[in-house]
Design an enzyme around this catalytic site. Sequence first.
Site: not given
Ligand SMILES: Cc1cc2nc3c(=O)[nH]c(=O)nc-3n(C[C@H](O)[C@H](O)[C@H](O)COP(=O)(O)O)c2cc1C
Length: 300
Positions: A19, A69, A71-72, A125, A160, A238-239, A261
Amino acid sequence: MLNLEVAGMYLRNPIILASGFLGISQAIFERIYDEGAGAVVSKSISRYPMEGYRNPTIVVLENKSYINAVGLSNPGYEAFSEEIKTNDKVPLIVSLVGSDPSDFEIMTRKLDGSGIIGFEINLSCPHVQKLGLEVGDDPQMVKSIVETTKSNTTKPVFVKVGVGSTNVLDISQAALNAGADGITAINTIRAMKISIDNFNPILSNKVGGLSGPSIKPIAIRCVYELWKKFKVPIFGCGGVSNWEDAVEFMIAGAASFQVGTAIGFGGMSVFNSISNGIVKYMERKGYQSVKELIGRSHKY
Ligand SMILES: Cc1cc2nc3c(=O)[nH]c(=O)nc-3n(C[C@H](O)[C@H](O)[C@H](O)COP(=O)(O)O)c2cc1C
């Protein structure tokens, strides 16, 4: 070889867009699916449109990690349901965020009939007041939100979780007791970056959420503990940057995993490169189905 069923969702492979990445248009969802993802999770959608924070909203760290950040920011559930109303191609999971059960009741009712395969409730979040972790750290609120969501849909509902002040296992227990079909673990983790030149925290919100390789060992630990305790469907998150990370999540207990990411650094080709890597690994090990990987590390 890679196809599997997770909590009633049939996926061609276990690689899911996390997400919050790449926007929320139907055209983007189709592009991501064409690039090889098995499913897509939308940006978290709220009852009313949210603007998000002003810039800077993202810090890029040395090791391909972010602190964000954002901010959704999202257009709200009514505009989003218009956007996806023609979707019949992409296995889409809608992420919902809200501050009380009535938000979830209204949003689930409206979105349930659209061409989606499930919901993910964002209770984690770490940087938005009155939403996310502030809700997700309260087991009673988690219970009410999950019960309300479940009673308004027949689709699978994942919750989540994040690393907040309440133990991941306790929050997950509350969600599962209330009827959640699975757990997504984890969201970003509260973090900061401060300039040593002008002494200012870099993000406009000061505190953001850490993602990328920096959080992977913590996410792996959460998935491992969740699988050990509950043996329920888990989306690891996560990662994940490559097929080795993906396999590690699956053997820890994840039925599928989400990628976020890494797309910022490697682009959308990451979906196919992870698939290809897992297939070669399975051939080497002599596995027929990706399901054989789930929780495998618990045998040792
Ligand atoms: C820019 C950005 C926006 C995100 N927006 C949301 C979101 O709207 N809802 C949510 O549940 N997680 C959000 N996340 C978290 C990611 O879905 C994920 O849980 C987190 O980044 C870890 O996974 P990754 O290391 O593969 O990025 C966001 C992360 C980033 C970096």
